[in-house]
Design a protein around this motif. Structure first.
Motif, short mmCIF file in Angstrom:
data_model
loop_
_atom_site.label_atom_id
_atom_site.label_comp_id
_atom_site.label_asym_id
_atom_site.label_seq_id
_atom_site.Cartn_x
_atom_site.Cartn_y
_atom_site.Cartn_z
N GLU A 1 65.24 34.46 17.94
CA GLU A 1 66.57 34.88 17.51
C GLU A 1 66.68 34.81 15.99
N SER A 2 67.46 35.71 15.42
CA SER A 2 67.71 35.70 13.99
C SER A 2 69.02 36.42 13.71
N LEU B 1 73.16 39.84 15.44
CA LEU B 1 72.05 38.99 15.84
C LEU B 1 70.93 39.82 16.44
N THR C 1 69.97 30.70 16.81
CA THR C 1 70.39 31.03 15.45
C THR C 1 71.85 30.58 15.30
#
Length: 127
Positions: free
Chosen positions: A6-7, A20, A121
């Motif tokens: 995830e980022s 996201l 994240t």
């Protein structure tokens, strides 16, 4: 190695937006149902949104309907969560995961996490 990363999280003011990303490695994301979950401090992890491998059917928790949009880019092997009109109560760590889905009349009625969790994240909505 099968992995979801995830980022895209960050600090944003109320009313702002974030997107996201959930990038997959080691497997083709479009063959799986994928969901976003979130966990706020002191609260249980909750499902936010889900997209099915079959026909890209989507579902949202009531608190984000009309504000969040889940989508999938098969070429990039990535699932996105576009979050608009963010509120302080959206503050949480957001995770993506493969899920098992129950359908009824062509709609997602429930989904359950399967597999492992990524690192998540952090999303913070604050003025």
């Amino acid at each position: 190695q099968v992995q979801l990363v995830e980022s895209g999280g960050g600090l944003v003011q109320p009313g702002g937006s974030l997107r996201l990303s959930c990038a997959a490695s080691g497997f083709a994301l479009h063959n799986y149902n994928i969901a976003w979950f979130r966990q706020a401090p002191g609260k249980e992890r909750e499902g936010v949104s889900c997209i099915s491998s079959r026909d890209g059917i989507t579902a949202y928790v009531d608190s984000v309907k009309g504000r969040f949009t889940i989508s999938r880019d098969n070429a990039k092997n990535t699932v996105y969560l576009q979050m608009n009109s963010l509120k302080p109560e959206d503050t949480a760590i957001y995770y993506c995961a493969t899920v098992e889905v129950q359908f009824s009349s062509g709609n997602i009625i429930s989904y359950r996490h399967s597999g492992s969790w990524g690192q998540g994240t952090q999303v913070t909505v604050s003025s």
